[in-house]
Design an enzyme around this catalytic site. Structure first.
Site, mmCIF file in Angstrom:
data_model
loop_
_atom_site.group_PDB
_atom_site.id
_atom_site.type_symbol
_atom_site.label_atom_id
_atom_site.label_comp_id
_atom_site.label_asym_id
_atom_site.label_seq_id
_atom_site.Cartn_x
_atom_site.Cartn_y
_atom_site.Cartn_z
ATOM 1 N N ASP A 1 0.815 -1.221 0.000
ATOM 2 C CA ASP A 1 0.000 0.000 0.000
ATOM 3 C C ASP A 1 0.850 1.272 0.000
ATOM 4 O O ASP A 1 0.324 2.367 -0.168
ATOM 5 C CB ASP A 1 -0.934 0.007 1.218
ATOM 6 C CG ASP A 1 -1.977 -1.106 1.109
ATOM 7 O OD1 ASP A 1 -2.314 -1.501 -0.022
ATOM 8 O OD2 ASP A 1 -2.447 -1.586 2.162
ATOM 9 N N ARG B 1 -4.880 6.598 -2.186
ATOM 10 C CA ARG B 1 -3.419 6.594 -1.972
ATOM 11 C C ARG B 1 -2.682 7.384 -3.055
ATOM 12 O O ARG B 1 -1.616 7.939 -2.804
ATOM 13 C CB ARG B 1 -2.898 5.164 -1.862
ATOM 14 C CG ARG B 1 -3.541 4.431 -0.691
ATOM 15 C CD ARG B 1 -2.667 3.397 -0.039
ATOM 16 N NE ARG B 1 -3.476 2.568 0.839
ATOM 17 C CZ ARG B 1 -3.726 2.862 2.122
ATOM 18 N NH1 ARG B 1 -3.216 3.935 2.674
ATOM 19 N NH2 ARG B 1 -4.497 2.064 2.842
HETATM 20 C C1 S3P Z 1 -5.597 -5.547 2.960
HETATM 21 C C2 S3P Z 1 -4.772 -6.335 2.210
HETATM 22 C C3 S3P Z 1 -4.059 -5.864 1.015
HETATM 23 C C4 S3P Z 1 -4.019 -4.323 0.980
HETATM 24 C C5 S3P Z 1 -5.342 -3.701 1.296
HETATM 25 C C6 S3P Z 1 -5.841 -4.120 2.665
HETATM 26 C C7 S3P Z 1 -6.276 -6.149 4.120
HETATM 27 O O1 S3P Z 1 -4.728 -6.343 -0.124
HETATM 28 O O2 S3P Z 1 -3.566 -3.867 -0.270
HETATM 29 O O3 S3P Z 1 -5.218 -2.281 1.274
HETATM 30 O O4 S3P Z 1 -6.769 -5.400 4.990
HETATM 31 O O5 S3P Z 1 -6.312 -7.370 4.199
HETATM 32 P P1 S3P Z 1 -4.464 -7.876 -0.658
HETATM 33 O O6 S3P Z 1 -4.764 -8.761 0.461
HETATM 34 O O7 S3P Z 1 -5.418 -8.066 -1.790
HETATM 35 O O8 S3P Z 1 -3.056 -7.867 -1.102
#
Ligand code: S3P
Length: 656
Positions: free
Chosen positions: A313, A386
């Site tokens: 992120d 973001r």
């Molecule tokens: C998150 C997991 C990530 C992240 C998202 C929040 C979460 O995504 O990019 O902002 O809270 O589990 P992915 O699990 O798809 O990588």
């Protein structure tokens, strides 16, 4: 500084705590739009969740007991992938029926990665629109167990891992998930803290391995009590501003989960020093306070491989920092960024390129050559929070002059973002510049005495009083005269070209619309009835904001409203936030109207004000919120004169 509660942990608290068999209280949840979507979804599924807006984020209180069956609601997950994907697992595991849907960005994101393993466990799920995209329909399951699953994920995704785990736990079947690299493990930690037998220790299991085995488990999740730690992904933006602006920063009580803080090692590679001080953990989540010392100049970095899920992120921010670093930075193995809230690799490459930064875009990454000199241009955020925040940091602290098309989208994860980066703005370039006048911002809920206080303060200081409501009323009057007061789109279309100005009159301002001054026509009941709806139109707010700022450039002003210290003048010299108990405000309002102060009247007005407060605080556009650097004055038992004196004292200190 402090940042809002961690978004990932907040989602999990909002989605999992209501499933416990005993009560939960969780404080400090992110008050962003995404987490509110999770809370609302659980309420619509019949879970007993009470949610209140507090000073430090949302508080949820759950009675426990889980979901109601047979409701089959349509759940709008908004922009939030975590809400949609974790809910899919919860619904599949518990056997409740629902349709999951989202905004156009979320509808374009891949869902097969979570729906397929859940179908493999025996859940009945269909795509209601495009294949492998939202909306999806989950059918209820009256009887019959789910099947056990060993899932080997092709991408490291905490959302997929969480969905499978939640389906296993709620359906009480063994599940194992392995991922190519370790993703964030908040779900595992929270379930373990709630008494669920989860094995996820990377030392014993291997990185990216997790197992739930119900044998010997009595079932039932224990209630959760925690305060959500600060969001490291939000903190990253403040730290980025600190590095670009050359000003050290300390961020307190941040979640220091290893799956989240890969960016700290990248910043060290760029030359920053980060001192990390541990604090007591919350529900198995480690916390730290960070002090960041910026280097003299930033060095380029190179990232890829296993690190990517731990910085996923933060890549938009890192890409922006790379544009200001000496040398060529490399981002590899980051194809996942193409399926986030926007195609972040494409948006970053296009936008940085437009600002004159040399960028090479590949299928799975970017090469960015840092450059010196002022960066100027337009930023198209694609509504991606973001992206807006990364370029917001560059604009504030990185010697750039950017026009960001959608600033409101930061509310998805960080509603106070724009004022939080204000202290990092390079000297001589504060948001209020090239303003020459001084600004005192007075905000507060309805009937807190803002206008009369602001007027008196202005008079005593020889400043000009500006009331943002005057402009909203003038635009409403104009729309009524044109016969378009009920027609939002027409008002919005006309607003940017409207000839509306604040003109000095006495010790305040009068407003002039298309050459005439509406004067007393602004206080009529028909204007009062419509002004709130008109003031919610984004194009109208834009016009008002611009006129207020113009007044602030030309005069010393005291400006009152609901978002003056947060949105209109985030760099104001002094910000006060007036509050008073609702009953007292009700009494003041009745007195002002010359109405009788009977118990019944006061009761009714109190309820009206309470409802209005809730609306003002939760509206998506510029909600009523105390700016983090505003001074709160509780006027409940103060005379108007004492309130004015208190502000004058603060002003004397601010202008010393
Ligand atoms: C998150 C997991 C990530 C992240 C998202 C929040 C979460 O995504 O990019 O902002 O809270 O589990 P992915 O699990 O798809 O990588």
């Amino acid at each position: 500084m402090r940042v809002p509660g961690d978004k990932s942990i907040s989602h999990r608290a909002a989605l999992i705590a209501p499933l416990a068999s005993s009560p939960s209280v969780v404080r400090g949840l992110s008050d962003g739009v995404d987490v509110r979507a999770s809370v609302r979804a659980m309420q619509r599924l019949g879970a007993a969740v009470e949610c209140t807006d507090e000073e430090r984020g949302l508080t949820i209180r759950c009675a426990g007991g889980g979901l109601e069956f047979g409701l089959a609601p349509r759940l709008d997950c908004g922009n939030s992938g975590t809400t949609a994907r974790l809910l899919a697992g919860i619904l599949a595991g518990s056997g409740a029926a629902a349709v999951l849907d989202g905004d156009p960005s979320l509808r374009s994101r891949p869902m097969r990665r979570v729906i397929y393993p859940l179908q493999a466990m025996g859940a009945r799920i269909e795509y209601d629109g495009e294949p492998e995209r939202l909306p999806v329909r989950l059918h209820g399951r009256a009887t019959g167990a789910l099947r056990t699953l060993r899932h080997r994920g092709r991408v490291a995704s905490a959302q997929v891992k969480s969905a499978v785990l939640l389906a296993g736990v709620l359906g009480r079947v063994r599940v194992e998930v392995s991922e190519p690299a370790l993703s964030r493990d908040h779900t595992e930690r929270m379930l373990a803290a709630m008494g669920v037998p989860i094995a996820f220790d990377p030392e014993r299991m291997g990185a990216g391995e997790v197992r739930f085995d119900p044998s010997g488990w009595e079932g039932g999740l224990e209630g959760l009590r925690m305060t959500v730690p600060g969001d490291p992904s939000s903190a990253a933006f403040l730290i980025g501003a600190s590095l670009l602006g050359g000003r050290a920063v300390r961020v307190e009580a941040v979640a220091a989960n290893a799956g989240r803080i890969g960016f700290l090692s990248v910043l060290e590679e760029m030359g920053a020093r980060v001192d990390r001080d541990p604090e007591p953990a919350q529900a198995d989540e480690p916390l730290e306070t960070w002090t960041v010392h910026p280097p003299d100049g930033l060095r380029a970095f190179s990232i890829g491989g296993d690190l990517i899920p731990r910085v996923v992120d933060e890549i938009p921010l890192l890409a922006v920092l790379a544009a200001r670093a000496r040398g060529r930075s490399e981002i590899r193995d980051a194809a996942e960024l193409r399926v986030k809230e926007s195609d972040r690799l494409a948006v970053l490459a296009r936008t940085l390129g437009r600002l004159g930064v040399v960028v090479e875009e590949r299928a799975d990454g970017l090469t960015i050559r840092g450059r010196a000199g002022r960066l100027r241009g337009d930023v198209e955020t694609r509504g991606d929070h973001r992206i807006a925040m990364a370029f917001g940091v560059l604009d504030a602290a990185g010697d750039a002059d950017l026009r960001i098309d959608d600033r409101a989208c930061v509310d998805v994860s960080y509603p106070g973002f724009w004022e939080a980066i204000e202290p990092f703005r390079r000297r001589g370039r504060r948001a209020r510049s090239p303003r020459t006048g001084r600004v005192i911002a007075v905000d507060g809920p309805a009937a807190s005495g803002k206008s009369s206080t602001a007027r008196s303060v202005a008079r005593r200081l020889g400043f000009v009083h500006v009331n943002s409501g005057l402009l909203y009323r003038a635009i409403t009057r104009w729309a009524l005269d044109r016969g378009i007061a009920e027609d939002g789109p027409s008002i919005e279309a006309a607003a940017p070209g409207l000839e509306i100005d604040l003109v000095p009159a006495g010790d305040g301002f009068d407003v002039s619309v298309e050459g005439t001054r509406p004067g007393p026509g602004l206080e009529t009941p028909e204007v009062t009835a419509r002004v709130s709806a008109v003031s919610m139109l984004p194009a109208v707010r834009e016009v008002v904001l611009e006129r207020l700022r113009r007044a602030g450039r030309r005069h010393d002003i005291v400006c009152d409203g609901r978002d003056i210290g947060t949105a209109v003048f985030p760099g104001a010299d002094l910000k006060v936030f007036l509050v008073a108990e609702a009953r007292e405000r009700a009494r003041r309002r009745l007195r002002q109207r010359g109405a009788p102060l009977t118990d019944d009247e006061v009761e009714r007005e109190t309820r009206r004000l309470d409802a209005r407060d809730r609306l003002d605080r939760s509206r998506p556009l510029s909600p009523l919120r105390r700016a983090s650097d505003a001074i709160e004055i509780d006027t409940t038992s103060m005379s108007p004169k004492r309130v004015v004196d208190a502000i004058l004292e603060l002003a004397a200190a601010a202008f010393r």
